[in-house]
Design a protein around this motif. Structure first.
Motif, PDB file in Angstrom:
ATOM      1  N   ARG A   1       0.814  -1.209   0.000  1.00  0.00           N
ATOM      2  CA  ARG A   1       0.000   0.000   0.000  1.00  0.00           C
ATOM      3  C   ARG A   1       0.854   1.268   0.000  1.00  0.00           C
ATOM      4  NH1 ARG A   1      -2.749   3.039   4.188  1.00  0.00           N
ATOM      5  NH2 ARG A   1      -4.570   4.061   3.263  1.00  0.00           N
ATOM      6  N   LEU A   2       1.884   1.293   0.805  1.00  0.00           N
ATOM      7  CA  LEU A   2       2.722   2.483   0.905  1.00  0.00           C
ATOM      8  C   LEU A   2       3.443   2.772  -0.410  1.00  0.00           C
ATOM      9  CD1 LEU A   2       4.230   2.073   4.499  1.00  0.00           C
ATOM     10  CD2 LEU A   2       2.273   3.450   3.752  1.00  0.00           C
ATOM     11  N   LYS A   3       3.861   1.718  -1.111  1.00  0.00           N
ATOM     12  CA  LYS A   3       4.550   1.901  -2.382  1.00  0.00           C
ATOM     13  C   LYS A   3       3.594   2.482  -3.432  1.00  0.00           C
ATOM     14  CE  LYS A   3       7.436  -0.575  -5.726  1.00  0.00           C
ATOM     15  NZ  LYS A   3       8.047  -1.890  -6.060  1.00  0.00           N
ATOM     16  N   ILE A   4       2.343   2.016  -3.422  1.00  0.00           N
ATOM     17  CA  ILE A   4       1.359   2.538  -4.378  1.00  0.00           C
ATOM     18  C   ILE A   4       1.050   3.999  -4.063  1.00  0.00           C
ATOM     19  CG2 ILE A   4      -0.975   2.288  -5.284  1.00  0.00           C
ATOM     20  CD1 ILE A   4      -0.784  -0.695  -4.585  1.00  0.00           C
ATOM     21  N   ARG A   5       0.926   4.329  -2.781  1.00  0.00           N
ATOM     22  CA  ARG A   5       0.698   5.723  -2.392  1.00  0.00           C
ATOM     23  C   ARG A   5       1.868   6.601  -2.834  1.00  0.00           C
ATOM     24  NH1 ARG A   5      -3.251   6.903   1.686  1.00  0.00           N
ATOM     25  NH2 ARG A   5      -1.950   8.600   2.516  1.00  0.00           N
ATOM     26  N   GLU A   6       3.064   6.100  -2.646  1.00  0.00           N
ATOM     27  CA  GLU A   6       4.249   6.870  -3.048  1.00  0.00           C
ATOM     28  C   GLU A   6       4.238   7.125  -4.554  1.00  0.00           C
ATOM     29  OE1 GLU A   6       9.148   6.486  -2.916  1.00  0.00           O
ATOM     30  OE2 GLU A   6       7.878   4.985  -1.933  1.00  0.00           O
TER      31      GLU A   6
ATOM     32  N   GLY B   1       2.031   9.841  -5.408  1.00  0.00           N
ATOM     33  CA  GLY B   1       2.405  11.121  -4.822  1.00  0.00           C
ATOM     34  C   GLY B   1       1.641  11.468  -3.565  1.00  0.00           C
ATOM     35  N   ILE B   2       1.216  10.447  -2.812  1.00  0.00           N
ATOM     36  CA  ILE B   2       0.438  10.652  -1.584  1.00  0.00           C
ATOM     37  C   ILE B   2       1.348  10.402  -0.381  1.00  0.00           C
ATOM     38  CG2 ILE B   2      -1.630  10.014  -0.297  1.00  0.00           C
ATOM     39  CD1 ILE B   2      -2.156  11.189  -3.086  1.00  0.00           C
ATOM     40  N   SER B   3       1.445  11.388   0.493  1.00  0.00           N
ATOM     41  CA  SER B   3       2.299  11.248   1.665  1.00  0.00           C
ATOM     42  C   SER B   3       1.565  10.528   2.792  1.00  0.00           C
ATOM     43  CB  SER B   3       2.755  12.624   2.156  1.00  0.00           C
ATOM     44  OG  SER B   3       1.654  13.352   2.676  1.00  0.00           O
ATOM     45  N   ASP B   4       2.305  10.123   3.798  1.00  0.00           N
ATOM     46  CA  ASP B   4       1.721   9.385   4.927  1.00  0.00           C
ATOM     47  C   ASP B   4       0.658  10.199   5.657  1.00  0.00           C
ATOM     48  OD1 ASP B   4       3.321   7.252   4.392  1.00  0.00           O
ATOM     49  OD2 ASP B   4       4.793   7.663   5.971  1.00  0.00           O
ATOM     50  N   GLY B   5       0.846  11.494   5.721  1.00  0.00           N
ATOM     51  CA  GLY B   5      -0.064  12.321   6.504  1.00  0.00           C
ATOM     52  C   GLY B   5      -1.329  12.729   5.782  1.00  0.00           C
TER      53      GLY B   5
ATOM     54  N   SER C   1     -11.159  22.865   4.262  1.00  0.00           N
ATOM     55  CA  SER C   1     -11.392  24.121   4.988  1.00  0.00           C
ATOM     56  C   SER C   1     -11.442  23.894   6.490  1.00  0.00           C
ATOM     57  CB  SER C   1     -12.696  24.763   4.516  1.00  0.00           C
ATOM     58  OG  SER C   1     -12.607  25.138   3.161  1.00  0.00           O
ATOM     59  N   ALA C   2     -11.841  22.682   6.875  1.00  0.00           N
ATOM     60  CA  ALA C   2     -11.901  22.341   8.298  1.00  0.00           C
ATOM     61  C   ALA C   2     -10.564  21.839   8.827  1.00  0.00           C
ATOM     62  CB  ALA C   2     -12.978  21.287   8.528  1.00  0.00           C
ATOM     63  N   GLY C   3      -9.531  21.896   7.987  1.00  0.00           N
ATOM     64  CA  GLY C   3      -8.194  21.525   8.429  1.00  0.00           C
ATOM     65  C   GLY C   3      -7.775  20.108   8.130  1.00  0.00           C
ATOM     66  N   VAL C   4      -8.584  19.363   7.355  1.00  0.00           N
ATOM     67  CA  VAL C   4      -8.242  17.978   7.025  1.00  0.00           C
ATOM     68  C   VAL C   4      -7.320  17.966   5.804  1.00  0.00           C
ATOM     69  CG1 VAL C   4      -9.126  15.718   6.366  1.00  0.00           C
ATOM     70  CG2 VAL C   4     -10.428  17.153   7.944  1.00  0.00           C
ATOM     71  N   ASN C   5      -6.206  17.312   5.911  1.00  0.00           N
ATOM     72  CA  ASN C   5      -5.249  17.210   4.808  1.00  0.00           C
ATOM     73  C   ASN C   5      -5.676  16.063   3.885  1.00  0.00           C
ATOM     74  OD1 ASN C   5      -3.046  17.495   3.150  1.00  0.00           O
ATOM     75  ND2 ASN C   5      -1.574  16.633   4.604  1.00  0.00           N
ATOM     76  N   ALA C   6      -6.696  16.337   3.072  1.00  0.00           N
ATOM     77  CA  ALA C   6      -7.302  15.298   2.231  1.00  0.00           C
ATOM     78  C   ALA C   6      -7.002  15.555   0.767  1.00  0.00           C
ATOM     79  CB  ALA C   6      -8.810  15.248   2.462  1.00  0.00           C
TER      80      ALA C   6
ATOM     81  N   ILE D   1     -13.524  14.177   7.722  1.00  0.00           N
ATOM     82  CA  ILE D   1     -13.156  14.661   9.061  1.00  0.00           C
ATOM     83  C   ILE D   1     -13.134  13.503  10.051  1.00  0.00           C
ATOM     84  CG2 ILE D   1     -13.918  16.116  10.978  1.00  0.00           C
ATOM     85  CD1 ILE D   1     -15.081  18.029   8.832  1.00  0.00           C
ATOM     86  N   ARG D   2     -14.124  12.624   9.951  1.00  0.00           N
ATOM     87  CA  ARG D   2     -14.201  11.458  10.836  1.00  0.00           C
ATOM     88  C   ARG D   2     -12.984  10.560  10.662  1.00  0.00           C
ATOM     89  NH1 ARG D   2     -18.810   7.048   9.514  1.00  0.00           N
ATOM     90  NH2 ARG D   2     -18.003   5.255  10.666  1.00  0.00           N
ATOM     91  N   ILE D   3     -12.577  10.335   9.413  1.00  0.00           N
ATOM     92  CA  ILE D   3     -11.411   9.487   9.161  1.00  0.00           C
ATOM     93  C   ILE D   3     -10.168  10.117   9.774  1.00  0.00           C
ATOM     94  CG2 ILE D   3      -9.905   8.575   7.351  1.00  0.00           C
ATOM     95  CD1 ILE D   3     -12.419   8.317   5.585  1.00  0.00           C
ATOM     96  N   SER D   4     -10.058  11.438   9.668  1.00  0.00           N
ATOM     97  CA  SER D   4      -8.871  12.129  10.195  1.00  0.00           C
ATOM     98  C   SER D   4      -8.761  12.011  11.712  1.00  0.00           C
ATOM     99  CB  SER D   4      -8.896  13.608   9.794  1.00  0.00           C
ATOM    100  OG  SER D   4      -9.882  14.329  10.529  1.00  0.00           O
ATOM    101  N   LYS D   5      -9.885  11.817  12.380  1.00  0.00           N
ATOM    102  CA  LYS D   5      -9.888  11.764  13.840  1.00  0.00           C
ATOM    103  C   LYS D   5      -9.997  10.343  14.391  1.00  0.00           C
ATOM    104  CE  LYS D   5     -11.948  16.363  14.390  1.00  0.00           C
ATOM    105  NZ  LYS D   5     -13.095  17.134  14.934  1.00  0.00           N
ATOM    106  N   ASP D   6     -10.293   9.376  13.514  1.00  0.00           N
ATOM    107  CA  ASP D   6     -10.521   7.996  13.942  1.00  0.00           C
ATOM    108  C   ASP D   6      -9.222   7.216  13.860  1.00  0.00           C
ATOM    109  OD1 ASP D   6     -11.321   5.429  14.444  1.00  0.00           O
ATOM    110  OD2 ASP D   6     -12.968   5.396  13.012  1.00  0.00           O
TER     111      ASP D   6
END
Length: 391
Positions: free
Chosen positions: A199-204, A207-211, A239-244, A351-356
């Motif tokens: 999964r991490l290799k596909i994200r890389e 161009g998707i970072s861990d955060g 706008s609510a601060g989620v790095n999505a 937002i829920r995913i960012s906090k869960d």
């Protein structure tokens, strides 16, 4: 005695979900039954199949042998028109990919001037006097966007088939209601097993970072699939601060509209599109996402292959809260309410995913849903067992 099958469906290179379905199930199916595959008309391109399936191709004019069952696939688009015209006889089992076939009937009867009388007769067969009224209105240029969904024309196109196969509970219920006494199989929708994925290799690679929280859409992106709501929800979450982020995998249909919407909301940098990927990359790409998104309104009643592909990669997928989509377990398929609240609900989900902190623990359960009936081997066995009961 082995089950013998004459297979009729769109095939690659046609960019159709049923083409992918065919390739993915025909491998194991051909090991469990004797299979011949009808070659679609030349206008659809030379079939692009693996060598072991290419050797099973027979010419379009091939007729079924006495002990052979035609397995014909019906979807709501012109790619199935040739199947309509040659594969609705007795000893035919219809795989009903869409519970609305009105558009297919229109293509068959009315394209290029067509056969308006045949369309009227078919609508009368399917829907009685109301169907005739719809046909007469169309003759005067009067049609409504929801006409096909209110008058799906199933009886007109499937009336001569011996048995039916569907991939959802709502499909089984509808077909049993429309065709009382006719055998109906509900089986899982098969998609290829992506196997172990990094999964991490596909994200890389994407161009998707861990955060970052990645939302992904798979396949054609059309207005019916909620492009406006998806972009709006992403913008609200950011706008609510989620790095999505949003990544679109598949056809660039509607790409200009999407880019304009993203630019107008100031989130163009957070939206990227891969276009069509090679098959092996396409089936593993959903593993990179934190959540998939499948929003289709109205729906022709199809079971979404995109949903199953996300689940096969262990990725939860947000689905529109209507009809067949409600059959997926909510833990791995969170619901998005259709209508004005859709945008807000997508934002709330991100937002829920960012906090869960436990969101990623859902991944094994998503994969388990796929493994419970949706592998090509499981689907092929279910189909062969069902066909054997008809002999």
């Amino acid at each position: 005695m082995a089950v013998r099958i004459l297979w009729a469906s769109p095939l690659p290179p046609i960019r159709s979900g049923v083409s992918d379905y065919a390739v993915e199930i025909l491998g194991p199916l051909s090991r469990m039954a004797e299979v011949r595959i009808l070659t679609p008309p030349d206008s659809e391109g030379v079939p692009d199949l693996p060598p072991d399936l290419s050797q099973l191709l027979v010419s379009l004019g091939t007729t079924p042998e006495p002990d052979e069952i035609t397995v014909a696939h019906f979807g709501n688009n012109p790619y199935h028109r040739w199947i309509l015209n040659g594969c609705r006889k007795s000893r035919t089992v219809a795989v009903v990919h869409d519970l609305v076939l009105h558009h297919l009937l229109v293509h068959d009867s009315l394209d290029s001037g067509g056969k308006p009388d045949a369309f009227t007769a078919a609508m009368q067969t399917a829907h009685g006097k109301s169907g005739v009224a719809i046909a007469e209105a169309r003759a005067f240029g009067l049609t409504g966007n929801l006409d096909p969904f209110l008058f799906p024309a199933l009886k007109a196109l499937l009336g001569e088939t011996e048995a039916l196969i569907t991939h959802s509970e709502i499909g089984r219920s509808r077909l049993e209601q429309e065709f009382p006494g006719r055998p109906v199989l509900q089986m899982g929708l098969p998609v290829a097993d992506p196997g172990p994925v990094d999964r991490l290799k596909i994200r890389e690679k994407l161009g998707i970072s861990d955060g970052e929280i990645l939302m992904m859409h798979l396949g054609f992106l059309t207005p019916e699939k909620g492009v406006g709501a998806i972009i709006g929800g992403l913008a609200a979450a950011r706008s609510a601060g989620v790095n999505a982020r949003l990544v679109l995998v598949g056809e660039d249909t509607g790409d200009a509209e999407l880019k304009n919407a993203a630019e107008n909301l100031g989130i163009a940098a957070a939206v990227t599109s891969t276009g069509w990927l090679p098959w092996d990359e396409m089936v593993t790409a959903p593993a990179a996402a934190d959540v998939g998104v499948v929003l289709r309104v109205p729906s022709a009643g199809e079971t979404s292959a995109a949903v199953v592909r996300f689940l096969a990669c262990g990725t939860p997928v947000a689905v529109i809260a209507r009809r067949q989509f409600l059959e997926w377990p909510e833990e791995v398929a969170p619901r998005i309410t259709p209508g004005p609240s859709t945008t807000a609900e997508i934002a709330r989900l991100l937002i829920r995913i960012s906090k869960d902190g436990d969101w990623q623990t859902r991944r094994p359960n998503a994969r388990a849903v796929y493994e419970n009936g949706h592998t090509p081997e499981q689907a092929a066995k279910a189909m062969v067992d069902f066909l054997r009961t008809l002999n």
